[in-house]
Design a protein around this motif. Structure first.
Motif, PDB file in Angstrom:
ATOM      1  N   MET A   8       0.829  -1.208   0.000  1.00 14.35           N
ATOM      2  CA  MET A   8       0.000   0.000   0.000  1.00 14.35           C
ATOM      3  C   MET A   8       0.863   1.258   0.000  1.00 14.35           C
ATOM      4  O   MET A   8       0.570   2.224  -0.713  1.00 14.35           O
ATOM      5  CB  MET A   8      -0.934   0.016   1.218  1.00 14.35           C
ATOM      6  CG  MET A   8      -2.056  -0.988   1.140  1.00 14.35           C
ATOM      7  SD  MET A   8      -3.199  -0.634  -0.200  1.00 14.35           S
ATOM      8  CE  MET A   8      -3.962   0.836   0.405  1.00 14.35           C
ATOM      9  N   GLU A   9       1.941   1.258   0.768  1.00 11.99           N
ATOM     10  CA  GLU A   9       2.839   2.407   0.801  1.00 11.99           C
ATOM     11  C   GLU A   9       3.504   2.619  -0.559  1.00 11.99           C
ATOM     12  O   GLU A   9       3.640   3.757  -1.030  1.00 11.99           O
ATOM     13  CB  GLU A   9       3.889   2.243   1.900  1.00 11.99           C
ATOM     14  CG  GLU A   9       3.346   2.477   3.282  1.00 11.99           C
ATOM     15  CD  GLU A   9       4.389   2.273   4.361  1.00 11.99           C
ATOM     16  OE1 GLU A   9       5.585   2.123   4.023  1.00 11.99           O
ATOM     17  OE2 GLU A   9       4.005   2.268   5.531  1.00 11.99           O
ATOM     18  N   ASP A  10       3.914   1.522  -1.191  1.00 17.02           N
ATOM     19  CA  ASP A  10       4.505   1.620  -2.533  1.00 17.02           C
ATOM     20  C   ASP A  10       3.501   2.191  -3.534  1.00 17.02           C
ATOM     21  O   ASP A  10       3.843   3.039  -4.367  1.00 17.02           O
ATOM     22  CB  ASP A  10       4.992   0.249  -3.017  1.00 17.02           C
ATOM     23  CG  ASP A  10       6.220  -0.246  -2.282  1.00 17.02           C
ATOM     24  OD1 ASP A  10       6.891   0.601  -1.632  1.00 17.02           O
ATOM     25  OD2 ASP A  10       6.506  -1.451  -2.358  1.00 17.02           O
ATOM     26  N   HIS A  11       2.288   1.701  -3.428  1.00 20.83           N
ATOM     27  CA  HIS A  11       1.234   2.191  -4.320  1.00 20.83           C
ATOM     28  C   HIS A  11       0.968   3.674  -4.082  1.00 20.83           C
ATOM     29  O   HIS A  11       0.839   4.449  -5.041  1.00 20.83           O
ATOM     30  CB  HIS A  11      -0.046   1.368  -4.116  1.00 20.83           C
ATOM     31  CG  HIS A  11      -1.169   1.785  -5.003  1.00 20.83           C
ATOM     32  ND1 HIS A  11      -1.141   1.582  -6.362  1.00 20.83           N
ATOM     33  CD2 HIS A  11      -2.344   2.407  -4.720  1.00 20.83           C
ATOM     34  CE1 HIS A  11      -2.259   2.071  -6.890  1.00 20.83           C
ATOM     35  NE2 HIS A  11      -3.013   2.574  -5.908  1.00 20.83           N
ATOM     36  N   MET A  12       0.913   4.109  -2.842  1.00 19.75           N
ATOM     37  CA  MET A  12       0.690   5.521  -2.520  1.00 19.75           C
ATOM     38  C   MET A  12       1.850   6.373  -3.015  1.00 19.75           C
ATOM     39  O   MET A  12       1.644   7.492  -3.511  1.00 19.75           O
ATOM     40  CB  MET A  12       0.487   5.705  -1.009  1.00 19.75           C
ATOM     41  CG  MET A  12      -0.793   5.086  -0.490  1.00 19.75           C
ATOM     42  SD  MET A  12      -2.262   5.736  -1.305  1.00 19.75           S
ATOM     43  CE  MET A  12      -2.336   7.336  -0.572  1.00 19.75           C
ATOM     44  N   ASN A  13       3.065   5.882  -2.887  1.00 18.61           N
ATOM     45  CA  ASN A  13       4.229   6.619  -3.388  1.00 18.61           C
ATOM     46  C   ASN A  13       4.180   6.771  -4.906  1.00 18.61           C
ATOM     47  O   ASN A  13       4.507   7.826  -5.453  1.00 18.61           O
ATOM     48  CB  ASN A  13       5.536   5.946  -2.958  1.00 18.61           C
ATOM     49  CG  ASN A  13       5.812   6.107  -1.483  1.00 18.61           C
ATOM     50  OD1 ASN A  13       5.305   7.027  -0.851  1.00 18.61           O
ATOM     51  ND2 ASN A  13       6.604   5.189  -0.924  1.00 18.61           N
ATOM     52  N   GLN A  14       3.775   5.714  -5.589  1.00 17.80           N
ATOM     53  CA  GLN A  14       3.633   5.777  -7.048  1.00 17.80           C
ATOM     54  C   GLN A  14       2.564   6.795  -7.435  1.00 17.80           C
ATOM     55  O   GLN A  14       2.752   7.581  -8.368  1.00 17.80           O
ATOM     56  CB  GLN A  14       3.269   4.400  -7.614  1.00 17.80           C
ATOM     57  CG  GLN A  14       4.415   3.436  -7.674  1.00 17.80           C
ATOM     58  CD  GLN A  14       3.969   2.080  -8.214  1.00 17.80           C
ATOM     59  OE1 GLN A  14       2.779   1.769  -8.254  1.00 17.80           O
ATOM     60  NE2 GLN A  14       4.946   1.262  -8.620  1.00 17.80           N
ATOM     61  N   MET A  15       1.453   6.792  -6.727  1.00 21.94           N
ATOM     62  CA  MET A  15       0.381   7.753  -7.013  1.00 21.94           C
ATOM     63  C   MET A  15       0.851   9.185  -6.754  1.00 21.94           C
ATOM     64  O   MET A  15       0.565  10.086  -7.535  1.00 21.94           O
ATOM     65  CB  MET A  15      -0.861   7.443  -6.166  1.00 21.94           C
ATOM     66  CG  MET A  15      -1.568   6.160  -6.556  1.00 21.94           C
ATOM     67  SD  MET A  15      -2.161   6.189  -8.250  1.00 21.94           S
ATOM     68  CE  MET A  15      -3.431   7.400  -8.126  1.00 21.94           C
ATOM     69  N   ALA A  16       1.580   9.389  -5.668  1.00 19.67           N
ATOM     70  CA  ALA A  16       2.091  10.722  -5.360  1.00 19.67           C
ATOM     71  C   ALA A  16       3.064  11.182  -6.445  1.00 19.67           C
ATOM     72  O   ALA A  16       3.042  12.355  -6.856  1.00 19.67           O
ATOM     73  CB  ALA A  16       2.771  10.725  -4.003  1.00 19.67           C
ATOM     74  N   ASP A  17       3.903  10.270  -6.924  1.00 15.53           N
ATOM     75  CA  ASP A  17       4.827  10.616  -8.019  1.00 15.53           C
ATOM     76  C   ASP A  17       4.070  10.986  -9.286  1.00 15.53           C
ATOM     77  O   ASP A  17       4.423  11.948  -9.975  1.00 15.53           O
ATOM     78  CB  ASP A  17       5.789   9.458  -8.305  1.00 15.53           C
ATOM     79  CG  ASP A  17       6.838   9.283  -7.222  1.00 15.53           C
ATOM     80  OD1 ASP A  17       7.044  10.235  -6.440  1.00 15.53           O
ATOM     81  OD2 ASP A  17       7.446   8.180  -7.170  1.00 15.53           O
ATOM     82  N   LEU A  18       3.025  10.223  -9.605  1.00 15.34           N
ATOM     83  CA  LEU A  18       2.228  10.514 -10.799  1.00 15.34           C
ATOM     84  C   LEU A  18       1.551  11.874 -10.689  1.00 15.34           C
ATOM     85  O   LEU A  18       1.538  12.654 -11.649  1.00 15.34           O
ATOM     86  CB  LEU A  18       1.181   9.420 -11.022  1.00 15.34           C
ATOM     87  CG  LEU A  18       1.688   8.095 -11.581  1.00 15.34           C
ATOM     88  CD1 LEU A  18       0.562   7.065 -11.602  1.00 15.34           C
ATOM     89  CD2 LEU A  18       2.248   8.279 -12.969  1.00 15.34           C
ATOM     90  N   VAL A  19       0.985  12.164  -9.528  1.00 17.91           N
ATOM     91  CA  VAL A  19       0.327  13.458  -9.330  1.00 17.91           C
ATOM     92  C   VAL A  19       1.347  14.587  -9.433  1.00 17.91           C
ATOM     93  O   VAL A  19       1.084  15.624 -10.047  1.00 17.91           O
ATOM     94  CB  VAL A  19      -0.421  13.483  -7.973  1.00 17.91           C
ATOM     95  CG1 VAL A  19      -0.860  14.886  -7.610  1.00 17.91           C
ATOM     96  CG2 VAL A  19      -1.612  12.539  -8.014  1.00 17.91           C
ATOM     97  N   GLU A  20       2.527  14.381  -8.861  1.00 14.76           N
ATOM     98  CA  GLU A  20       3.564  15.408  -8.918  1.00 14.76           C
ATOM     99  C   GLU A  20       4.031  15.645 -10.356  1.00 14.76           C
ATOM    100  O   GLU A  20       4.175  16.787 -10.789  1.00 14.76           O
ATOM    101  CB  GLU A  20       4.748  14.993  -8.043  1.00 14.76           C
ATOM    102  CG  GLU A  20       5.792  16.066  -7.888  1.00 14.76           C
ATOM    103  CD  GLU A  20       6.893  15.640  -6.937  1.00 14.76           C
ATOM    104  OE1 GLU A  20       8.050  15.961  -7.247  1.00 14.76           O
ATOM    105  OE2 GLU A  20       6.581  15.003  -5.910  1.00 14.76           O
ATOM    106  N   LYS A  21       4.221  14.585 -11.128  1.00 15.04           N
ATOM    107  CA  LYS A  21       4.623  14.731 -12.532  1.00 15.04           C
ATOM    108  C   LYS A  21       3.531  15.424 -13.346  1.00 15.04           C
ATOM    109  O   LYS A  21       3.818  16.275 -14.184  1.00 15.04           O
ATOM    110  CB  LYS A  21       4.933  13.356 -13.141  1.00 15.04           C
ATOM    111  CG  LYS A  21       6.224  12.756 -12.664  1.00 15.04           C
ATOM    112  CD  LYS A  21       6.450  11.386 -13.267  1.00 15.04           C
ATOM    113  CE  LYS A  21       7.691  10.744 -12.710  1.00 15.04           C
ATOM    114  NZ  LYS A  21       7.879   9.367 -13.210  1.00 15.04           N
TER     115      LYS A  21
END
Length: 163
Positions: A8-21
């Motif tokens: 879940m943490e990995d998934h949240m980090n990926q989502m945060a990266d996508l939103v930031e990009k």
């Protein structure tokens, strides 16, 4: 459980990266458009008499549109006038490109018509949209009045039948 938490943490980090990009792309996407607009704005000599007259004529047309908002027939003439101006913009651009030395200090009239689209057609389209929205509001009000009159008429007919 730890494995699920880690996933879940990995998934949240990926989502945060996508939103930031995505937000970085949006910010960089608007910056070149803003820079182009500022460059366009500064490239024009706004003190030229013909540009001042053009802006004043657009302001007068807008004022006439706002003042005559209750006169739908006159608004339709203004609407058609504005759309005719937009329709003839390409021909107008070609004519002005050939004769710019007569009235302007530089040739603003590119073959693609960008300048004339922004300075001539843009304000005319905004005025046409204002007229269209006003006409739609007027038609809605007319439909409501018509429906109220119809309901009053039906009520009178049913009242007369009871007597």
């Amino acid at each position: 459980m730890e494995e699920l938490k880690s996933t879940m943490e990995d998934h949240m980090n990926q989502m945060a990266d996508l939103v930031e990009k995505f937000s970085a792309e949006l910010r960089s996407g608007l910056r070149p458009a803003y820079d182009n607009f500022i460059g366009f704005f500064h490239a024009i000599d706004w003190k030229e008499p013909w540009l001042i007259c053009l802006m004043l004529s657009h302001a007068a047309l807008l004022l006439m549109t706002l003042i005559s908002r209750r006169n739908i027939n006159f608004q339709m003439y203004l609407f058609l006038l504005a759309l005719a101006g937009v329709y003839l913009a390409e021909r107008f651009n070609k004519f002005l490109a050939g004769n710019w030395k007569i009235f302007a200090s530089q040739n603003y009239f590119d073959p693609h018509g960008l300048f004339l689209s922004v300075i001539w057609s843009g304000p005319l389209l905004v005025i046409a949209i204002i007229i269209l929205v006003n006409t739609l509001f007027t038609l809605c009000q007319l439909i409501v009045r018509w429906k109220k009159a119809e309901l009053r008429h039906r009520a009178r007919l049913s009242h007369n039948k009871e007597e």
